[in-house]
Design a protein around this motif. Structure first.
Motif, PDB file in Angstrom:
ATOM      1  N   ASP A  74       0.818  -1.208   0.000  1.00  0.00           N
ATOM      2  CA  ASP A  74       0.000   0.000   0.000  1.00  0.00           C
ATOM      3  C   ASP A  74       0.850   1.255   0.000  1.00  0.00           C
ATOM      4  N   SER A  75       0.427   2.230  -0.764  1.00  0.00           N
ATOM      5  CA  SER A  75       1.072   3.537  -0.793  1.00  0.00           C
ATOM      6  C   SER A  75       0.021   4.589  -0.525  1.00  0.00           C
ATOM      7  N   GLN A  76       0.311   5.470   0.401  1.00  0.00           N
ATOM      8  CA  GLN A  76      -0.667   6.496   0.728  1.00  0.00           C
ATOM      9  C   GLN A  76      -0.914   7.437  -0.449  1.00  0.00           C
ATOM     10  N   TYR A  77       0.040   7.458  -1.407  1.00  0.00           N
ATOM     11  CA  TYR A  77      -0.119   8.297  -2.580  1.00  0.00           C
ATOM     12  C   TYR A  77      -0.657   7.517  -3.773  1.00  0.00           C
ATOM     13  N   GLY A  78      -0.682   6.185  -3.662  1.00  0.00           N
ATOM     14  CA  GLY A  78      -1.158   5.373  -4.770  1.00  0.00           C
ATOM     15  C   GLY A  78      -0.253   5.425  -5.971  1.00  0.00           C
TER      16      GLY A  78
ATOM     17  N   VAL B 290       2.678  -2.765   6.614  1.00  0.00           N
ATOM     18  CA  VAL B 290       3.635  -1.986   5.833  1.00  0.00           C
ATOM     19  C   VAL B 290       2.938  -0.764   5.258  1.00  0.00           C
ATOM     20  N   GLN B 291       3.608   0.376   5.356  1.00  0.00           N
ATOM     21  CA  GLN B 291       3.117   1.587   4.712  1.00  0.00           C
ATOM     22  C   GLN B 291       4.251   2.209   3.921  1.00  0.00           C
ATOM     23  N   MET B 292       3.958   2.591   2.676  1.00  0.00           N
ATOM     24  CA  MET B 292       4.947   3.243   1.831  1.00  0.00           C
ATOM     25  C   MET B 292       4.733   4.745   1.911  1.00  0.00           C
TER      26      MET B 292
ATOM     27  N   GLY C 265      14.432   9.069  -0.783  1.00  0.00           N
ATOM     28  CA  GLY C 265      13.148   9.035  -1.470  1.00  0.00           C
ATOM     29  C   GLY C 265      12.122   8.215  -0.712  1.00  0.00           C
ATOM     30  N   TRP C 266      11.542   7.224  -1.416  1.00  0.00           N
ATOM     31  CA  TRP C 266      10.502   6.403  -0.802  1.00  0.00           C
ATOM     32  C   TRP C 266      11.072   5.540   0.310  1.00  0.00           C
ATOM     33  N   GLU C 267      10.263   5.333   1.323  1.00  0.00           N
ATOM     34  CA  GLU C 267      10.656   4.449   2.407  1.00  0.00           C
ATOM     35  C   GLU C 267       9.461   3.592   2.804  1.00  0.00           C
ATOM     36  N   LEU C 268       9.760   2.441   3.419  1.00  0.00           N
ATOM     37  CA  LEU C 268       8.729   1.551   3.923  1.00  0.00           C
ATOM     38  C   LEU C 268       8.769   1.586   5.441  1.00  0.00           C
ATOM     39  N   SER C 269       7.600   1.720   6.046  1.00  0.00           N
ATOM     40  CA  SER C 269       7.473   1.721   7.496  1.00  0.00           C
ATOM     41  C   SER C 269       6.845   0.404   7.924  1.00  0.00           C
ATOM     42  N   PHE C 270       7.495  -0.317   8.847  1.00  0.00           N
ATOM     43  CA  PHE C 270       7.033  -1.627   9.295  1.00  0.00           C
ATOM     44  C   PHE C 270       6.554  -1.550  10.742  1.00  0.00           C
ATOM     45  N   LEU C 271       5.381  -2.149  10.990  1.00  0.00           N
ATOM     46  CA  LEU C 271       4.804  -2.174  12.321  1.00  0.00           C
ATOM     47  C   LEU C 271       4.293  -3.585  12.617  1.00  0.00           C
ATOM     48  N   GLY C 272       4.374  -3.968  13.896  1.00  0.00           N
ATOM     49  CA  GLY C 272       3.899  -5.286  14.293  1.00  0.00           C
ATOM     50  C   GLY C 272       4.993  -6.084  14.949  1.00  0.00           C
TER      51      GLY C 272
END
Length: 245
Positions: A122-126, A178-180, A199-206
């Motif tokens: 998933d990307s918050q910007y799509g 995961v959130q991009m 630039g782009w990064e991935l955020s991991f939770l859990g």
């Protein structure tokens, strides 16, 4: 003949997957097939057959659309096969019921009984970009991953989230959320943020792990022997400024 090269003789082991050295994988075949990256065989012993792995029309379209997916060969028979790719570091991972999500560019081999599927991150910007599509591997078995250099394994807990450059991530535990994102004040968001080069990064939770390599440059894909850009970097434009040769 005498030489220090004999210090690099074959590793003897009862294990199915064994690292001959940090950049070379030894797999023992006793009737159980493995799937390996096309062209990754460097040597073998015994009666080993190599066949192109069947890929359905739907899977081919999916790989073309997303850029994810593996071009594989099936290794079967009785004997030992040695696998490597561009002298990258090799790491053997045991996949359990939780599954593993990985960038397919870093898969060297896997047990034939494992299941793979392309997913969208998933990307918050799509916006489609590095890391948006990945490969999930489920079932029980082993996967051999590759990294450019010695990697960093980061633990993710409910109390400690982890952020990783989308060009440096190799794999992570599938149950992680995961959130991009792109932390940027620039417009449009396609631009790398500010003047930092990030630039782009991935955020991991859990709860799980994230595997990071010390490089933000992809290994050459479909590299060709010869001179010029195609010979040095392969066919993909993603390898610009790549020092592989």
């Amino acid at each position: 003949m005498q030489s220090s090269l004999f210090h690099h003789a074959e590793q003897q082991s009862q294990e199915r997957y064994v690292l001959q050295n940090p950049q070379l994988l030894r797999v023992a075949l006793q009737g159980d097939d493995i799937l390996a990256r096309k062209g990754s065989m460097v040597a073998y012993q015994g009666m080993i057959d190599f066949d192109g792995e069947y890929e359905s029309a739907g899977r081919r379209r999916e790989r073309k659309r997303t850029g994810e997916g593996l071009e594989l060969m099936r290794c079967s028979g009785q004997g030992t096969v040695y696998l490597a790719n561009l002298a990258q570091y090799v790491h053997v991972v045991e996949v359990d019921r939780d599954g593993l999500t990985v960038d397919s560019s870093y898969v060297l081999a896997l047990d034939a009984g494992l299941h793979t599927e392309v997913i969208a991150v998933d990307s918050q910007y799509g916006i489609s970009g590095s890391g948006k599509y990945q490969l999930t591997i489920t079932g029980r078995g082993k996967v051999a991953l590759m990294t450019s250099g010695r990697p960093l394994m980061m633990r993710v807990t409910p109390e400690t989230s982890v952020n990783v450059d989308a060009d440096a991530i190799v794999a992570w535990s599938t149950p992680l959320r995961v959130q991009m994102q792109a932390q940027t004040y620039s417009s449009p968001v396609h631009r790398r943020r500010g003047s930092t080069g990030e630039g782009w990064e991935l955020s991991f939770l859990g709860q799980g792990f994230a595997l990071v390599q010390p490089s933000e440059v992809m290994p050459p894909q479909h590299a060709q022997i010869g001179e010029g850009v195609r010979g040095r970097f392969g066919n993909s434009g993603q390898n610009a400024n790549n020092s592989w040769s």
